[in-house]
Design a protein around this motif. Structure first.
Motif, mmCIF file in Angstrom:
data_model
loop_
_atom_site.group_PDB
_atom_site.id
_atom_site.type_symbol
_atom_site.label_atom_id
_atom_site.label_comp_id
_atom_site.label_asym_id
_atom_site.label_seq_id
_atom_site.Cartn_x
_atom_site.Cartn_y
_atom_site.Cartn_z
ATOM 1 N N LYS A 71 -5.761 8.625 -0.599
ATOM 2 C CA LYS A 71 -7.028 8.508 0.118
ATOM 3 C C LYS A 71 -7.147 7.081 0.648
ATOM 4 C CE LYS A 71 -12.014 8.876 -0.481
ATOM 5 N NZ LYS A 71 -13.100 9.069 -1.417
ATOM 6 N N LYS B 206 -6.018 8.266 -11.474
ATOM 7 C CA LYS B 206 -7.160 8.337 -10.559
ATOM 8 C C LYS B 206 -7.431 6.978 -9.923
ATOM 9 C CE LYS B 206 -11.925 9.833 -10.311
ATOM 10 N NZ LYS B 206 -13.139 10.089 -10.999
ATOM 11 N N ASP B 207 -7.567 6.981 -8.605
ATOM 12 C CA ASP B 207 -7.924 5.775 -7.844
ATOM 13 C C ASP B 207 -6.940 4.620 -8.023
ATOM 14 O OD1 ASP B 207 -10.242 6.968 -6.864
ATOM 15 O OD2 ASP B 207 -11.447 6.276 -8.546
ATOM 16 N N MET B 208 -5.650 4.917 -8.177
ATOM 17 C CA MET B 208 -4.663 3.853 -8.350
ATOM 18 C C MET B 208 -4.423 3.153 -7.016
ATOM 19 S SD MET B 208 -0.839 4.070 -9.833
ATOM 20 C CE MET B 208 0.336 2.808 -9.458
ATOM 21 N N VAL B 209 -4.650 1.848 -7.003
ATOM 22 C CA VAL B 209 -4.457 1.021 -5.808
ATOM 23 C C VAL B 209 -3.462 -0.074 -6.157
ATOM 24 C CG1 VAL B 209 -5.572 -0.548 -4.184
ATOM 25 C CG2 VAL B 209 -6.789 1.477 -4.998
ATOM 26 N N LYS C 181 0.833 -1.203 0.000
ATOM 27 C CA LYS C 181 0.000 0.000 0.000
ATOM 28 C C LYS C 181 0.869 1.254 0.000
ATOM 29 C CE LYS C 181 -0.554 0.569 4.982
ATOM 30 N NZ LYS C 181 -1.486 0.761 6.081
ATOM 31 N N TYR D 219 -5.231 2.956 -14.515
ATOM 32 C CA TYR D 219 -5.847 4.033 -13.744
ATOM 33 C C TYR D 219 -5.616 5.420 -14.338
ATOM 34 C CZ TYR D 219 -5.846 0.310 -10.250
ATOM 35 O OH TYR D 219 -6.029 -0.880 -9.593
ATOM 36 N N LEU E 159 -8.906 3.918 1.610
ATOM 37 C CA LEU E 159 -10.165 3.272 1.286
ATOM 38 C C LEU E 159 -10.535 2.237 2.347
ATOM 39 C CD1 LEU E 159 -9.633 2.724 -2.536
ATOM 40 C CD2 LEU E 159 -10.738 4.654 -1.387
ATOM 41 N N LYS F 135 -1.941 -3.682 -5.868
ATOM 42 C CA LYS F 135 -2.534 -4.973 -5.542
ATOM 43 C C LYS F 135 -1.434 -6.002 -5.279
ATOM 44 C CE LYS F 135 -6.976 -4.437 -7.749
ATOM 45 N NZ LYS F 135 -7.041 -3.068 -7.697
ATOM 46 N N ALA G 182 -5.643 4.645 -2.091
ATOM 47 C CA ALA G 182 -5.708 5.039 -3.503
ATOM 48 C C ALA G 182 -4.895 6.305 -3.741
ATOM 49 C CB ALA G 182 -7.153 5.264 -3.909
ATOM 50 N N THR H 42 -5.791 -0.587 2.187
ATOM 51 C CA THR H 42 -5.984 -0.147 0.811
ATOM 52 C C THR H 42 -5.965 1.375 0.751
ATOM 53 O OG1 THR H 42 -7.396 -2.079 0.458
ATOM 54 C CG2 THR H 42 -7.445 -0.375 -1.226
#
Length: 165
Positions: free
Chosen positions: A35, A121-124, A13, A105, A37, A126, A43, A41
């Motif tokens: 951010k 945007k919103d890259m997480v 993370k 993303y 989540l 994994k 983002a 997790t």
């Protein structure tokens, strides 16, 4: 007799993100934040506004550090002509692995020229993406420095944590 080794499952993370623009008349960060989540997790949101488009000469330096009494260089320090890299990603395996993750993303999914803002945007991160890398647990710094026309314009420092479950 078959010996089965235990499978170590880790999560990965983002823990921090720092963005610096060196040439604000050329490009500036409108957004650079993380951010949460859930507990494990996080983002990433990144929006770079380009003021002098089209950009068709981009160089990227990718540097990886591992924390051990401060951040020390770890395994990768790669500089590539980003425009030619996007045409043939297989030439730089670590870069390909990273780009395969980022382009899901982002709008960095085509070759040069770039005539629009750069948005991630919103890259997480994994766990599956980690399996291909020989990364022991710990804290890492992924430093990406971007140059246009042989002049460094910005640096993004993404701090990452790899933890054994």
């Amino acid at each position: 007799m078959l010996i089965q080794l235990p499978v170590m499952i880790a999560y990965i993370k983002f823990t921090n993100l720092k963005c610096v623009a060196y040439d604000k008349p050329f490009a500036d960060f409108r957004q650079c934040k993380l951010k949460a989540l859930s507990r494990n997790t996080v983002a990433l949101f990144l929006h770079v506004q380009l003021f002098q488009v089209p950009v068709n000469n981009v160089t990227v330096n990718l540097d990886v550090y591992r924390r051990a009494n401060g951040y020390r260089p770890f395994m990768f320090n790669i500089t590539v002509d980003f425009c030619s890299f996007l045409k043939n990603k297989k030439r730089v395996p670590f870069g390909k692995l990273l780009m395969d993750t980022i382009e899901i993303y982002s709008n960095i999914n085509h070759t040069c020229p770039f005539d629009h803002d750069i948005i991630v945007k919103d890259m997480v991160l994994k766990t599956e993406q980690l399996q291909l890398l020989p990364m022991p647990t710990g804290d890492y710094l992924l430093k990406i420095s971007v140059a246009a026309y042989n002049d460094y314009k910005a640096t993004v420092k993404a701090y990452i944590q790899v933890v054994e479950d």
